[in-house]
Write an enzyme that holds these catalytic residues in place. Structure first.
Site, PDB file in Angstrom:
ATOM      1  N   LYS A 212      32.006 -10.008 -18.005  1.00 30.70           N
ATOM      2  CA  LYS A 212      30.758 -10.186 -17.355  1.00 30.70           C
ATOM      3  C   LYS A 212      30.285  -8.687 -16.660  1.00 30.70           C
ATOM      4  O   LYS A 212      30.735  -8.013 -16.030  1.00 30.70           O
ATOM      5  CB  LYS A 212      31.187 -10.895 -15.826  1.00 30.70           C
ATOM      6  CG  LYS A 212      29.586 -11.350 -15.352  1.00 30.70           C
ATOM      7  CD  LYS A 212      29.721 -11.619 -13.853  1.00 30.70           C
ATOM      8  CE  LYS A 212      29.373 -10.289 -13.167  1.00 30.70           C
ATOM      9  NZ  LYS A 212      28.355  -9.511 -13.437  1.00 30.70           N
ATOM     10  N   GLY A 265      34.478  -1.791  -9.223  1.00 30.26           N
ATOM     11  CA  GLY A 265      33.066  -1.861  -8.520  1.00 30.26           C
ATOM     12  C   GLY A 265      33.326  -1.648  -7.108  1.00 30.26           C
ATOM     13  O   GLY A 265      34.374  -0.884  -6.770  1.00 30.26           O
ATOM     14  N   THR A 267      34.344  -1.952  -3.151  1.00 33.64           N
ATOM     15  CA  THR A 267      35.737  -2.324  -2.434  1.00 33.64           C
ATOM     16  C   THR A 267      35.424  -3.939  -1.807  1.00 33.64           C
ATOM     17  O   THR A 267      36.621  -4.640  -2.050  1.00 33.64           O
ATOM     18  CB  THR A 267      35.842  -1.366  -1.333  1.00 33.64           C
ATOM     19  OG1 THR A 267      36.195   0.014  -1.714  1.00 33.64           O
ATOM     20  CG2 THR A 267      37.338  -1.827  -0.403  1.00 33.64           C
ATOM     21  N   GLY A 268      34.441  -4.161  -1.195  1.00 34.88           N
ATOM     22  CA  GLY A 268      34.137  -5.497  -0.507  1.00 34.88           C
ATOM     23  C   GLY A 268      34.291  -6.499  -1.543  1.00 34.88           C
ATOM     24  O   GLY A 268      35.022  -7.583  -1.581  1.00 34.88           O
ATOM     25  N   VAL A 269      33.599  -6.287  -2.928  1.00 31.69           N
ATOM     26  CA  VAL A 269      33.776  -7.221  -3.774  1.00 31.69           C
ATOM     27  C   VAL A 269      35.261  -7.461  -4.347  1.00 31.69           C
ATOM     28  O   VAL A 269      35.529  -8.798  -4.435  1.00 31.69           O
ATOM     29  CB  VAL A 269      32.761  -7.150  -5.146  1.00 31.69           C
ATOM     30  CG1 VAL A 269      32.943  -7.955  -6.160  1.00 31.69           C
ATOM     31  CG2 VAL A 269      31.509  -6.995  -4.594  1.00 31.69           C
ATOM     32  N   GLU A 293      39.596  -0.846  -9.690  1.00 33.29           N
ATOM     33  CA  GLU A 293      39.425   0.417  -9.239  1.00 33.29           C
ATOM     34  C   GLU A 293      37.978   0.297  -8.632  1.00 33.29           C
ATOM     35  O   GLU A 293      37.073  -0.185  -8.918  1.00 33.29           O
ATOM     36  CB  GLU A 293      38.973   1.455 -10.333  1.00 33.29           C
ATOM     37  CG  GLU A 293      40.331   1.777 -11.212  1.00 33.29           C
ATOM     38  CD  GLU A 293      41.524   2.202 -10.251  1.00 33.29           C
ATOM     39  OE1 GLU A 293      41.241   2.952  -9.404  1.00 33.29           O
ATOM     40  OE2 GLU A 293      42.518   1.891 -10.742  1.00 33.29           O
ATOM     41  N   CYS A 327      31.752   7.171  -8.599  1.00 32.54           N
ATOM     42  CA  CYS A 327      32.918   6.549  -7.592  1.00 32.54           C
ATOM     43  C   CYS A 327      33.403   7.942  -7.230  1.00 32.54           C
ATOM     44  O   CYS A 327      34.060   8.007  -6.286  1.00 32.54           O
ATOM     45  CB  CYS A 327      33.769   5.858  -8.463  1.00 32.54           C
ATOM     46  SG  CYS A 327      34.491   6.261  -9.947  1.00 32.54           S
TER      47      CYS A 327
HETATM   48  P1  NAD Z   1      29.555  -3.991  -7.479  1.00 30.98           P
HETATM   49  O1  NAD Z   1      30.690  -4.182  -6.509  1.00 30.98           O
HETATM   50  O2  NAD Z   1      28.060  -4.234  -6.926  1.00 30.98           O
HETATM   51  O3  NAD Z   1      29.435  -4.550  -8.859  1.00 30.98           O
HETATM   52  C1  NAD Z   1      30.583  -4.497  -9.687  1.00 30.98           C
HETATM   53  C2  NAD Z   1      30.483  -5.764 -10.501  1.00 30.98           C
HETATM   54  O4  NAD Z   1      30.795  -6.795  -9.588  1.00 30.98           O
HETATM   55  C3  NAD Z   1      29.351  -6.333 -11.099  1.00 30.98           C
HETATM   56  O5  NAD Z   1      29.367  -6.767 -12.338  1.00 30.98           O
HETATM   57  C4  NAD Z   1      28.872  -7.517 -10.414  1.00 30.98           C
HETATM   58  O6  NAD Z   1      27.865  -8.316 -10.663  1.00 30.98           O
HETATM   59  C5  NAD Z   1      30.180  -8.101  -9.797  1.00 30.98           C
HETATM   60  N1  NAD Z   1      29.841  -8.538  -8.551  1.00 30.98           N
HETATM   61  C6  NAD Z   1      29.003  -8.151  -7.335  1.00 30.98           C
HETATM   62  N2  NAD Z   1      29.107  -9.062  -6.557  1.00 30.98           N
HETATM   63  C7  NAD Z   1      30.184 -10.131  -6.893  1.00 30.98           C
HETATM   64  C8  NAD Z   1      30.549 -11.356  -6.092  1.00 30.98           C
HETATM   65  N3  NAD Z   1      30.192 -11.519  -5.057  1.00 30.98           N
HETATM   66  N4  NAD Z   1      31.263 -12.089  -6.921  1.00 30.98           N
HETATM   67  C9  NAD Z   1      31.481 -11.771  -8.319  1.00 30.98           C
HETATM   68  N5  NAD Z   1      31.337 -10.553  -8.671  1.00 30.98           N
HETATM   69  C10 NAD Z   1      30.370  -9.955  -8.235  1.00 30.98           C
HETATM   70  O7  NAD Z   1      29.422  -2.407  -7.876  1.00 30.98           O
HETATM   71  P2  NAD Z   1      28.456  -1.590  -8.469  1.00 30.98           P
HETATM   72  O8  NAD Z   1      27.179  -1.104  -7.628  1.00 30.98           O
HETATM   73  O9  NAD Z   1      28.333  -1.943 -10.059  1.00 30.98           O
HETATM   74  O10 NAD Z   1      29.251  -0.127  -8.607  1.00 30.98           O
HETATM   75  C11 NAD Z   1      29.314   0.584  -7.926  1.00 30.98           C
HETATM   76  C12 NAD Z   1      30.733   0.724  -7.247  1.00 30.98           C
HETATM   77  O11 NAD Z   1      31.784   0.795  -8.158  1.00 30.98           O
HETATM   78  C13 NAD Z   1      30.836   1.959  -6.160  1.00 30.98           C
HETATM   79  O12 NAD Z   1      31.447   1.540  -5.022  1.00 30.98           O
HETATM   80  C14 NAD Z   1      31.835   2.826  -7.155  1.00 30.98           C
HETATM   81  O13 NAD Z   1      32.600   3.798  -6.243  1.00 30.98           O
HETATM   82  C15 NAD Z   1      32.619   1.973  -7.463  1.00 30.98           C
HETATM   83  N6  NAD Z   1      33.365   2.321  -8.959  1.00 30.98           N
HETATM   84  C16 NAD Z   1      34.528   2.797  -8.846  1.00 30.98           C
HETATM   85  C17 NAD Z   1      35.041   3.376  -9.924  1.00 30.98           C
HETATM   86  C18 NAD Z   1      36.742   3.863  -9.962  1.00 30.98           C
HETATM   87  O14 NAD Z   1      37.096   4.126 -10.998  1.00 30.98           O
HETATM   88  N7  NAD Z   1      37.226   3.686  -8.866  1.00 30.98           N
HETATM   89  C19 NAD Z   1      34.343   3.763 -11.115  1.00 30.98           C
HETATM   90  C20 NAD Z   1      33.091   3.238 -11.075  1.00 30.98           C
HETATM   91  C21 NAD Z   1      32.480   2.694 -10.093  1.00 30.98           C
END
Ligand code: NAD
Length: 543
Positions: A212, A265, A267-269, A293, A327
């Protein structure tokens, strides 16, 4: 096939410069112009079939939000169910296929992405759809993804080669089985390569995947899926299901065959995922692997011996490249008074001089932030900072939504080291600076360690070896990727395995053997050559 097969030794894909006059620049510009005129229709891809649904959404350009680049067809519960079935059918052959044949698909995918045809398409999709400059697209969508695919094959070879000892009379073996069930790969918007790796790494190890993508990276991610099909990925191994993340996730997590989550993505998710998987644990056939991550509040700390020019460059690049939406982006900096006095003016001047706009104009250093939600969140932080007595806006602070989601590169100077922008992940081009008295170096190291729940990346700038060592020790658990005299962004596959601890994730280091090991379940095999035929042991004999 009889033979001890070796994977070609991987090398990092060279980053092309796209400087004026280079062939890559002309070729990419032509593809950009072409794609800007296209509206790509994006289906779900399930069991190798294009699946068109009624849940259709526009894909828009962040720097020109009136511009529609494509339309994606979102998956509903019935499509997710179909993807699970397709995965099950694919698993039967893929999970038994010789690993070298699986690796060949990904090595071929890497070589296809090297070719201008795919490199230009996936870079252009990332520039138009995610607002990356050409350099940011090149290091992500082309080079890092090529590296992930090639290095993962090499690390898989190492894993399979790891075998136990055998005592006389027996032969012990380890077989690295794929997991029973399917893996759910949920990828973020900010790195095209992460989408290819979250889906590709478990698949390489023999698993089947439901992928997804983020709704704001669907265009580039769709082209990755097409490339993998061209590389010979069999139907059903990776099933591409963009769409409503909540509804898709509900169907996925309710299935007993759910065997693992590969997530990047916020942390909360991720915490929501963990709680839901925990609550449903007795309904699964196996204990799902959970790899995630997540966010960061990445720091730069300068020692009084730091070189101000190197520090300034790291702050600018670390905080503002890709609009701070990495990130690993530097978002808090701790600078001693003596160094600050020597760099403040040039830092402000450099920040004010940064060009922002459409990435198709190669003179720009920054594009727009990803969407309206990010824009509104960042604008509210900036507006609060302007009203705060604790904070001075040194540069930037402006925002403009008229054509695209533009947030100015912003420097905030905070008198309070625990002001909200020193602690929380903003995910935008905002760097908050705290200036500390030179003699407070040791206390400031403690402050850095305790200010945020995250522990992803961090950097120390110091020309004093003992101070650099002190920082490495004091900040041992504050960052999973730590840099000395370098910006905290830009990890390279095979060189700086990437991931953080504490609230930043499970630290399974993307693009390394540590990650691939999470997608296998080892079976120990013992074969005895001349088995005993009498149950009695010698000690049981009569005196
Ligand atoms: P996000 O958490 O909004 O989304 C990530 C994924 O989760 C997306 O595919 C999204 O559709 C899905 N998602 C969102 N809400 C959901 C829910 N309620 N249920 C199921 N799936 C859900 O993150 P983003 O805005 O796409 O990315 C940015 C975040 O990712 C930042 O916090 C960043 O620090 C983190 N990130 C971390 C790394 C790492 O390696 N640590 C790398 C890249 C990004």
């Amino acid at each position: 096939m009889n033979g001890s097969i070796r994977i070609p030794a991987p090398i990092n894909e060279p980053v092309l410069s796209y400087a004026p006059g280079t062939p890559e620049r002309a070729s990419l510009k032509a593809r950009l112009a072409e794609m800007a005129q296209e509206v790509t229709e994006i289906p779900c891809i399930i069991g190798g079939d294009d699946v068109w649904t009624d849940d259709v959404h526009d894909v828009r350009s962040p720097h020109d939000h009136a511009k529609v680049l494509g339309r994606y067809h979102g998956a509903g519960p019935e499509h997710v169910q179909r993807a699970i079935e397709a995965g099950r059918a694919g698993w039967d052959t893929w999970s038994r296929m010789a690993w070298v044949d699986r690796a060949a698909v990904f090595l071929r995918a890497a070589d296809l992405l090297v070719s201008p045809r795919w490199r230009d398409t996936i870079n252009a999709a990332t520039m138009l759809g995610q607002s990356k400059t050409v350099h940011q697209a090149e290091i992500d969508a082309a080079c890092e993804l090529i590296d992930f695919w090639r290095f993962n094959c090499h690390f898989a070879e190492e894993i399979y080669a790891e075998q136990p000892r055998s005592a006389p009379g027996m032969w012990n073996r380890s077989e690295y089985r794929p997991l029973e069930g399917f893996i759910y790969a949920v990828s973020p918007f900010n790195f095209t390569s992460i989408g290819g790796n979250l889906s590709g790494a478990p698949a390489l190890m023999g698993n089947v995947v439901l992928w997804k993508p983020s709704h704001t990276a669907v265009l580039s991610n769709y082209f990755i899926m097409r490339l993998l099909q061209e590389a010979g990925l069999p139907a059903g191994v990776i099933n591409f299901i963009p769409g409503d993340s909540v509804a898709i996730t509900d169907t996925v997590l309710a299935h007993p065959d759910f065997a693992g989550l590969h997530f990047t993505g916020s942390t909360g998710v991720f915490q929501m995922f963990w709680e839901r998987i925990g609550a449903a644990i007795s309904s699964y056939r196996s204990y799902p692997r959970i790899v995630g991550e997540t966010g960061g509040k990445d720091f730069i700390i300068a020692h009084p011996s730091a070189n101000p020019d190197a520090l300034r460059t790291a702050m600018i690049r670390g905080a503002f490249e890709y609009q701070g939406q990495k990130c690993s982006a530097a978002s808090r900096a701790y600078v001693p008074e003596s160094v600050w006095a020597r760099m403040k003016d040039s830092l402000i001047e450099t920040t004010r001089g940064i060009r922002m706009g459409d990435p198709a104009d190669f003179r720009n250093f920054m594009g727009a932030v990803i969407d309206e939600k990010a824009f509104v969140k960042l604008s509210s932080y900036l507006d609060r900072a302007k009203d705060s007595d604790d904070v001075e806006v040194l540069a930037g602070g402006g925002h403009d939504r008229s054509k695209g989601w533009f947030i100015e590169p912003t420097l905030l100077l905070s008198r309070d080291p625990r002001y909200e922008t020193m602690c929380e992940e903003l995910f935008g081009p905002v760097l908050t600076i705290y200036v500390y008295p030179d003699e407070a170096w040791a206390e400031t190291l403690k402050l850095v360690d305790t200010t945020s729940p995250y522990a992803l990346t961090g950097a120390v700038f110091s020309d004093d070896r003992a101070a650099a060592r002190e920082a490495m020790d004091a900040l041992r658990h504050s960052a999973g990727n730590f840099y000395v005299n370098d910006k905290p962004t830009g990890a390279v596959v095979g060189q700086q395995p990437f991931g953080g601890s504490r609230a930043s994730g499970t630290n399974d280091k993307a693009g390394s053997a540590m990650n691939l090991l999470r997608w296998v379940s080892a079976r120990s095999l013992k074969e005895t050559f001349d088995p005993p035929t009498d149950y009695r042991y010698p000690f049981m004999g009569a005196e």
